[in-house]
Design a protein around this motif. Structure first.
Motif, PDB file in Angstrom:
ATOM      1  N   THR A   1      12.688 -22.337 -19.174  1.00  0.00           N
ATOM      2  CA  THR A   1      12.433 -23.680 -19.690  1.00  0.00           C
ATOM      3  C   THR A   1      12.315 -23.664 -21.213  1.00  0.00           C
ATOM      4  OG1 THR A   1      11.286 -24.249 -17.639  1.00  0.00           O
ATOM      5  CG2 THR A   1      10.886 -25.656 -19.550  1.00  0.00           C
TER       6      THR A   1
ATOM      7  N   GLN B   1      15.597 -23.498 -22.994  1.00  0.00           N
ATOM      8  CA  GLN B   1      16.299 -24.785 -23.009  1.00  0.00           C
ATOM      9  C   GLN B   1      15.479 -25.857 -23.740  1.00  0.00           C
ATOM     10  OE1 GLN B   1      17.412 -25.985 -19.074  1.00  0.00           O
ATOM     11  NE2 GLN B   1      19.186 -27.166 -19.735  1.00  0.00           N
ATOM     12  N   SER B   2      14.609 -25.391 -24.619  1.00  0.00           N
ATOM     13  CA  SER B   2      13.742 -26.310 -25.358  1.00  0.00           C
ATOM     14  C   SER B   2      14.569 -27.312 -26.162  1.00  0.00           C
ATOM     15  CB  SER B   2      12.824 -25.508 -26.292  1.00  0.00           C
ATOM     16  OG  SER B   2      12.140 -26.378 -27.167  1.00  0.00           O
ATOM     17  N   ARG B   3      14.200 -28.564 -26.030  1.00  0.00           N
ATOM     18  CA  ARG B   3      14.935 -29.613 -26.729  1.00  0.00           C
ATOM     19  C   ARG B   3      14.763 -29.506 -28.244  1.00  0.00           C
ATOM     20  NH1 ARG B   3      19.267 -31.598 -25.343  1.00  0.00           N
ATOM     21  NH2 ARG B   3      19.804 -31.119 -27.483  1.00  0.00           N
ATOM     22  N   ASP B   4      13.591 -29.040 -28.674  1.00  0.00           N
ATOM     23  CA  ASP B   4      13.354 -28.901 -30.115  1.00  0.00           C
ATOM     24  C   ASP B   4      14.298 -27.868 -30.724  1.00  0.00           C
ATOM     25  OD1 ASP B   4      11.366 -30.760 -29.905  1.00  0.00           O
ATOM     26  OD2 ASP B   4       9.756 -29.278 -29.712  1.00  0.00           O
TER      27      ASP B   4
ATOM     28  N   LEU C   1      17.200 -26.787 -29.446  1.00  0.00           N
ATOM     29  CA  LEU C   1      18.587 -27.253 -29.350  1.00  0.00           C
ATOM     30  C   LEU C   1      18.866 -28.321 -30.401  1.00  0.00           C
ATOM     31  CD1 LEU C   1      19.052 -27.465 -25.460  1.00  0.00           C
ATOM     32  CD2 LEU C   1      19.852 -25.680 -27.000  1.00  0.00           C
ATOM     33  N   ASP C   2      17.883 -29.191 -30.650  1.00  0.00           N
ATOM     34  CA  ASP C   2      18.063 -30.201 -31.700  1.00  0.00           C
ATOM     35  C   ASP C   2      18.183 -29.558 -33.069  1.00  0.00           C
ATOM     36  OD1 ASP C   2      17.986 -32.181 -29.818  1.00  0.00           O
ATOM     37  OD2 ASP C   2      15.853 -32.642 -30.114  1.00  0.00           O
TER      38      ASP C   2
ATOM     39  N   GLU D   1      21.675 -28.300 -33.454  1.00  0.00           N
ATOM     40  CA  GLU D   1      22.643 -29.385 -33.539  1.00  0.00           C
ATOM     41  C   GLU D   1      22.391 -30.328 -34.722  1.00  0.00           C
ATOM     42  OE1 GLU D   1      22.264 -31.289 -29.792  1.00  0.00           O
ATOM     43  OE2 GLU D   1      23.122 -29.613 -28.641  1.00  0.00           O
TER      44      GLU D   1
ATOM     45  N   ASN E   1      25.014 -22.483 -33.013  1.00  0.00           N
ATOM     46  CA  ASN E   1      24.967 -23.323 -31.824  1.00  0.00           C
ATOM     47  C   ASN E   1      25.988 -22.878 -30.788  1.00  0.00           C
ATOM     48  OD1 ASN E   1      24.065 -25.525 -30.267  1.00  0.00           O
ATOM     49  ND2 ASN E   1      25.771 -26.782 -30.976  1.00  0.00           N
TER      50      ASN E   1
ATOM     51  N   TYR F   1      24.986 -21.486 -27.004  1.00  0.00           N
ATOM     52  CA  TYR F   1      25.477 -22.139 -25.785  1.00  0.00           C
ATOM     53  C   TYR F   1      26.280 -21.167 -24.927  1.00  0.00           C
ATOM     54  CZ  TYR F   1      24.060 -27.010 -26.141  1.00  0.00           C
ATOM     55  OH  TYR F   1      23.330 -28.172 -26.126  1.00  0.00           O
TER      56      TYR F   1
ATOM     57  N   VAL G   1      22.771 -21.194 -22.827  1.00  0.00           N
ATOM     58  CA  VAL G   1      22.765 -22.500 -22.162  1.00  0.00           C
ATOM     59  C   VAL G   1      23.753 -22.541 -21.008  1.00  0.00           C
ATOM     60  CG1 VAL G   1      23.097 -24.971 -22.496  1.00  0.00           C
ATOM     61  CG2 VAL G   1      22.017 -23.616 -24.290  1.00  0.00           C
TER      62      VAL G   1
END
Length: 429
Positions: A188, A191-194, A196-197, A200, A209, A213, A217
């Motif tokens: 989890t 796959q942290s959104r922070d 990945l953001d 990106e 990135n 991935y 990912v």
């Protein structure tokens, strides 16, 4: 070798990567001391002697060997090489599947930060170095996660066959179940959104990135599927253990009682005032009523039993009439029909018998219009079967040929499979 060490230290102090020759020299050194390394891995440690003193010191300089600590004259392999050999030879160590995803994830964030700083300050070479380090760290993290799940999957599928007692299996089950919960939380975090953001957030971070991935990912769904499968097996094993635990406890108590009382004999059935319920839990052992023909003491009784068996009425044999010889005109000629693949193989063998140069079977059969609906590898398999079945029989079309098989290069050196890519045949001189 000392010159190699000085050269490697000099490059390290200058902040440069090792050259191709330095790496080759290091691998040649490992090959030279391969028997000592194998002994340290198999036996756990090696003892320093006059014979291996120079080799051990050389390996110690490269941190391949480390002092054992219990004695001054004993050495063992370094953790990195030992772990690599465990992975190569599928050696599973008890309770050795944990992995610190948290620290590695933190290091990835630090590499992204330093990569951005080097880009902003125009340090192109440092920027490439940080990209290379990020790629290596992400690949290592991906490989460790895959190998970790595969090791635990193997242990669970084998019901923890590396331990013997039921208590050990139970403890390992609970330990690995806790580890799977930690790995679930780690996946989890990966796959942290922070994070990945962050990757990106800028086009300049696109190389990082893409690498993340590709290695992380894109594999998360597969890792989670394996993780759920392992967790379900572990929970089912734990539930099964809880169901049989009361019975197993009684069996262990009975075994302990028999060890303390080796002369114990159960009471006769007549001594029980009534038959207890536990006596009905087992149906007993079924006895098969057949005699042992190898026992000499019952031979005479078996003879008497055989004599007492009444003889059966003899069945008359059937009388066969003599056959009739047919004239030559009455003989029928049966023409054998060959399949398209058989006809193509015969044409190939005839063509090869007339050629002094090798003829590729794959190309010849592929160009045959009768085989347009058949895959080339199927045609090649039929040709191989024909050659194997008729070579020892001395078939004329095969006896006069020189046959050579072209094999695929196998990536696994321990594999015993031979994959044929093509077959060449020509007239034997």
């Amino acid at each position: 070798m000392s010159a190699v060490l000085e050269m490697m230290d000099g490059r390290r102090n200058a902040g440069m990567s090792q050259s191709h020759d330095d790496i080759v020299n290091f691998i040649e050194m490992l090959h030279k001391d391969r028997h000592l390394i194998a002994q340290a891995y198999c036996d756990g440690k090696v003892t320093l002697t006059d014979t291996n003193l120079k080799a051990v010191r050389r390996l110690q300089q490269f941190r391949v060997m480390r002092p054992d600590g219990s004695r001054e004259d004993t050495f063992r392999l370094g953790p990195s090489l030992s772990k690599h050999l465990d992975e190569v030879f599928r050696r599973h160590r008890n309770f050795s599947v944990s992995i610190n995803f948290g620290e590695q994830s933190a290091s990835l964030s630090k590499l992204v930060e330093e990569y951005s700083n080097a880009r902003d300050e125009g340090r192109t070479e440092d920027q490439e170095n940080y990209l290379s380090d990020f790629d290596a760290a992400v690949f290592e993290l991906s490989e460790e996660a895959s190998n970790l799940l595969m090791r635990v999957r193997t242990l669970t599928d084998n019901n923890f066959a590396n331990v013997k007692t039921h208590a050990e299996k139970l403890r390992q089950n609970e330990y690995y179940l806790a580890q799977m919960n930690r790995i679930d939380a780690a996946l989890t975090d990966l796959q942290s959104r922070d994070f990945l953001d962050l990757l990106e957030s800028s086009l300049t971070l696109e190389p990082l990135n893409t690498v993340y991935y590709r290695h992380i990912v894109d594999n998360l769904s597969e890792w989670r599927a394996i993780l759920l499968d392992i967790t379900s097996v572990l929970k089912a094993f734990l539930e099964k253990t809880r169901e049989i635990q009361p019975k197993a406890r009684r069996i262990r108590a009975m075994a302990l009682f028999l060890q303390k009382n080796p002369g114990y004999q159960p009471r006769d059935v007549e001594e029980y005032p009534y038959i207890p319920e536990w006596a009905y839990l087992h149906g007993g052992i079924a006895i098969a009523p057949w005699p042992d023909m190898g026992r000499d003491d019952i031979t005479e009784n078996l003879i008497e039993v055989a004599r007492s068996i009444p003889s059966l009425t003899a069945v008359p044999s059937r009388q066969r009439s003599a056959g009739v010889l047919l004239d030559d005109e009455q003989k029928r000629v049966v023409e054998i029909q060959v399949t398209p693949i058989q006809a193509a193989i015969i044409n190939y063998l005839r063509t090869a018998n007339e050629s002094k140069k090798p003829i590729s079977a794959r190309e010849f059969l592929a160009n045959d219009p009768l085989l347009s609906h058949i895959e080339p590898k199927i045609s090649l398999l039929c040709l191989m079967s024909t050659l194997d079945n008729h070579t020892n029989a001395g078939a004329p079309l095969i006896a006069g040929l020189t046959i050579e098989r072209h094999l695929f290069e196998n990536d696994d050196p321990r594999s015993g499979n031979l994959q044929v890519e093509d077959i060449s045949a020509w007239k034997r001189v």
